[in-house]
Design a protein around this motif. Structure first.
Motif, PDB file in Angstrom:
ATOM      1  N   GLU A   1      40.870  -2.480 -26.042  1.00  0.00           N
ATOM      2  CA  GLU A   1      40.022  -3.415 -25.306  1.00  0.00           C
ATOM      3  C   GLU A   1      40.100  -4.904 -26.049  1.00  0.00           C
ATOM      4  OE1 GLU A   1      35.849  -1.988 -25.766  1.00  0.00           O
ATOM      5  OE2 GLU A   1      36.290  -0.164 -24.391  1.00  0.00           O
ATOM      6  N   LEU A   2      41.355  -5.270 -26.416  1.00  0.00           N
ATOM      7  CA  LEU A   2      41.655  -6.524 -26.968  1.00  0.00           C
ATOM      8  C   LEU A   2      41.211  -7.762 -26.000  1.00  0.00           C
ATOM      9  CD1 LEU A   2      45.043  -5.954 -28.624  1.00  0.00           C
ATOM     10  CD2 LEU A   2      42.593  -5.954 -29.781  1.00  0.00           C
ATOM     11  N   PRO A   3      40.540  -8.823 -26.685  1.00  0.00           N
ATOM     12  CA  PRO A   3      40.391 -10.079 -25.911  1.00  0.00           C
ATOM     13  C   PRO A   3      41.493 -10.475 -25.198  1.00  0.00           C
ATOM     14  CG  PRO A   3      40.124 -10.298 -28.215  1.00  0.00           C
ATOM     15  CD  PRO A   3      40.392  -9.100 -28.008  1.00  0.00           C
ATOM     16  N   GLN A   4      41.575 -11.340 -24.444  1.00  0.00           N
ATOM     17  CA  GLN A   4      42.490 -12.151 -23.578  1.00  0.00           C
ATOM     18  C   GLN A   4      42.346 -13.498 -23.772  1.00  0.00           C
ATOM     19  OE1 GLN A   4      45.269 -10.385 -22.390  1.00  0.00           O
ATOM     20  NE2 GLN A   4      44.556  -8.649 -23.380  1.00  0.00           N
ATOM     21  N   PRO A   5      43.352 -14.333 -23.618  1.00  0.00           N
ATOM     22  CA  PRO A   5      44.947 -14.022 -23.682  1.00  0.00           C
ATOM     23  C   PRO A   5      45.208 -13.828 -25.057  1.00  0.00           C
ATOM     24  CG  PRO A   5      44.785 -16.286 -23.652  1.00  0.00           C
ATOM     25  CD  PRO A   5      43.115 -15.723 -23.308  1.00  0.00           C
ATOM     26  N   LEU A   6      46.460 -12.950 -25.213  1.00  0.00           N
ATOM     27  CA  LEU A   6      46.800 -12.519 -26.402  1.00  0.00           C
ATOM     28  C   LEU A   6      48.014 -13.338 -27.001  1.00  0.00           C
ATOM     29  CD1 LEU A   6      46.783  -8.756 -26.243  1.00  0.00           C
ATOM     30  CD2 LEU A   6      45.348  -9.939 -27.551  1.00  0.00           C
ATOM     31  N   PHE A   7      47.905 -13.648 -28.345  1.00  0.00           N
ATOM     32  CA  PHE A   7      49.042 -14.267 -28.829  1.00  0.00           C
ATOM     33  C   PHE A   7      50.313 -13.628 -28.677  1.00  0.00           C
ATOM     34  CE2 PHE A   7      51.306 -15.549 -33.005  1.00  0.00           C
ATOM     35  CZ  PHE A   7      51.325 -16.830 -32.544  1.00  0.00           C
ATOM     36  N   PRO A   8      51.365 -13.965 -28.136  1.00  0.00           N
ATOM     37  CA  PRO A   8      52.524 -13.490 -27.752  1.00  0.00           C
ATOM     38  C   PRO A   8      53.120 -12.290 -28.455  1.00  0.00           C
ATOM     39  CG  PRO A   8      52.907 -15.578 -27.015  1.00  0.00           C
ATOM     40  CD  PRO A   8      51.623 -15.524 -27.937  1.00  0.00           C
ATOM     41  N   PRO A   9      53.265 -12.230 -29.832  1.00  0.00           N
ATOM     42  CA  PRO A   9      53.812 -11.238 -30.642  1.00  0.00           C
ATOM     43  C   PRO A   9      52.662 -10.089 -30.472  1.00  0.00           C
ATOM     44  CG  PRO A   9      54.313 -13.216 -31.793  1.00  0.00           C
ATOM     45  CD  PRO A   9      53.313 -13.509 -30.723  1.00  0.00           C
ATOM     46  N   VAL A  10      51.545 -10.442 -30.276  1.00  0.00           N
ATOM     47  CA  VAL A  10      50.595  -9.028 -30.461  1.00  0.00           C
ATOM     48  C   VAL A  10      50.634  -8.603 -29.002  1.00  0.00           C
ATOM     49  CG1 VAL A  10      48.071  -8.429 -30.570  1.00  0.00           C
ATOM     50  CG2 VAL A  10      48.999 -10.261 -31.976  1.00  0.00           C
ATOM     51  N   ASP A  11      50.717  -9.287 -27.820  1.00  0.00           N
ATOM     52  CA  ASP A  11      50.938  -8.990 -26.685  1.00  0.00           C
ATOM     53  C   ASP A  11      52.229  -7.881 -26.413  1.00  0.00           C
ATOM     54  OD1 ASP A  11      50.038  -8.753 -24.011  1.00  0.00           O
ATOM     55  OD2 ASP A  11      51.562 -10.018 -23.460  1.00  0.00           O
ATOM     56  N   THR A  12      53.415  -8.569 -27.041  1.00  0.00           N
ATOM     57  CA  THR A  12      54.398  -7.769 -26.868  1.00  0.00           C
ATOM     58  C   THR A  12      54.264  -6.221 -27.675  1.00  0.00           C
ATOM     59  OG1 THR A  12      55.893  -9.502 -27.237  1.00  0.00           O
ATOM     60  CG2 THR A  12      56.995  -7.671 -28.107  1.00  0.00           C
ATOM     61  N   ILE A  13      53.753  -6.318 -28.814  1.00  0.00           N
ATOM     62  CA  ILE A  13      53.621  -4.569 -29.392  1.00  0.00           C
ATOM     63  C   ILE A  13      52.642  -3.908 -28.575  1.00  0.00           C
ATOM     64  CG2 ILE A  13      54.450  -5.189 -31.443  1.00  0.00           C
ATOM     65  CD1 ILE A  13      51.367  -5.112 -32.672  1.00  0.00           C
ATOM     66  N   ARG A  14      51.704  -4.742 -28.157  1.00  0.00           N
ATOM     67  CA  ARG A  14      50.609  -3.856 -27.136  1.00  0.00           C
ATOM     68  C   ARG A  14      51.138  -3.312 -25.911  1.00  0.00           C
ATOM     69  NH1 ARG A  14      47.815  -4.425 -23.037  1.00  0.00           N
ATOM     70  NH2 ARG A  14      48.404  -6.612 -22.857  1.00  0.00           N
ATOM     71  N   THR A  15      51.974  -4.293 -25.257  1.00  0.00           N
ATOM     72  CA  THR A  15      52.462  -3.708 -23.905  1.00  0.00           C
ATOM     73  C   THR A  15      53.581  -2.870 -24.127  1.00  0.00           C
ATOM     74  OG1 THR A  15      54.072  -5.714 -23.849  1.00  0.00           O
ATOM     75  CG2 THR A  15      51.810  -5.752 -22.727  1.00  0.00           C
ATOM     76  N   SER A  16      54.060  -2.580 -25.275  1.00  0.00           N
ATOM     77  CA  SER A  16      55.390  -1.748 -25.731  1.00  0.00           C
ATOM     78  C   SER A  16      54.579  -0.316 -25.719  1.00  0.00           C
ATOM     79  CB  SER A  16      55.750  -1.946 -26.904  1.00  0.00           C
ATOM     80  OG  SER A  16      55.336  -1.798 -27.992  1.00  0.00           O
ATOM     81  N   GLY A  17      53.346  -0.261 -25.941  1.00  0.00           N
ATOM     82  CA  GLY A  17      52.689   0.954 -26.013  1.00  0.00           C
ATOM     83  C   GLY A  17      52.195   1.418 -27.374  1.00  0.00           C
TER      84      GLY A  17
END
Length: 139
Positions: A116-132
């Protein structure tokens, strides 16, 4: 022929600080990624180990002391005209509460569930999160 050093990739270190199944997130301001939620971290300095950078950055930004460090994933991101390779470190911070040590760079710290991470995410954090990727010990 001289290269444009400003265009060279930079090495960032992001620290996934875990406590009671939650991760520490900060709202960035005043620099690249302003208005996004990020983990504590920063630039790897010349001659510094990744672990030493993680300890230094978390202390400088939050006042917390971390322990039980181990390597996490990495990301390779192009954003805002910059190229970052970010090395993530997973650590515990068993004591204390995060403080705004650099209020010009971060307006607040919050413990969050990874799911349940807050949005929007800093791009590197978003990258690892969306990778699963999901940090061990974080919900």
């Amino acid at each position: 022929m001289a290269q444009d050093r400003a265009a060279d990739p930079r090495v960032g270190v992001g620290v996934i600080v875990i406590r009671q199944g939650m991760v520490l997130m900060g709202l960035r301001q005043g620099s690249h990624g302003s208005g996004t939620w990020a983990l504590p971290g920063g630039h790897l300095e010349f001659g510094e180990t990744v672990e030493a950078c993680a300890v230094r950055e978390v202390r400088e930004e939050t006042g917390l002391e971390i322990q039980h460090l181990h390597a996490g994933p990495y990301s390779n991101d192009l954003f805002e005209g910059r190229h970052y390779v970010t090395l993530f470190v997973i650590a515990d911070a068993p004591d204390g509460e995060p403080r705004l040590m650099e209020p010009q760079k971060c307006s607040q710290w919050r413990w969050c569930r990874w799911s349940e991470l807050p949005q929007p995410l800093f791009p590197p954090v978003d990258t690892i999160r969306t990778s699963g990727y999901a940090p061990p010990g974080a919900a």
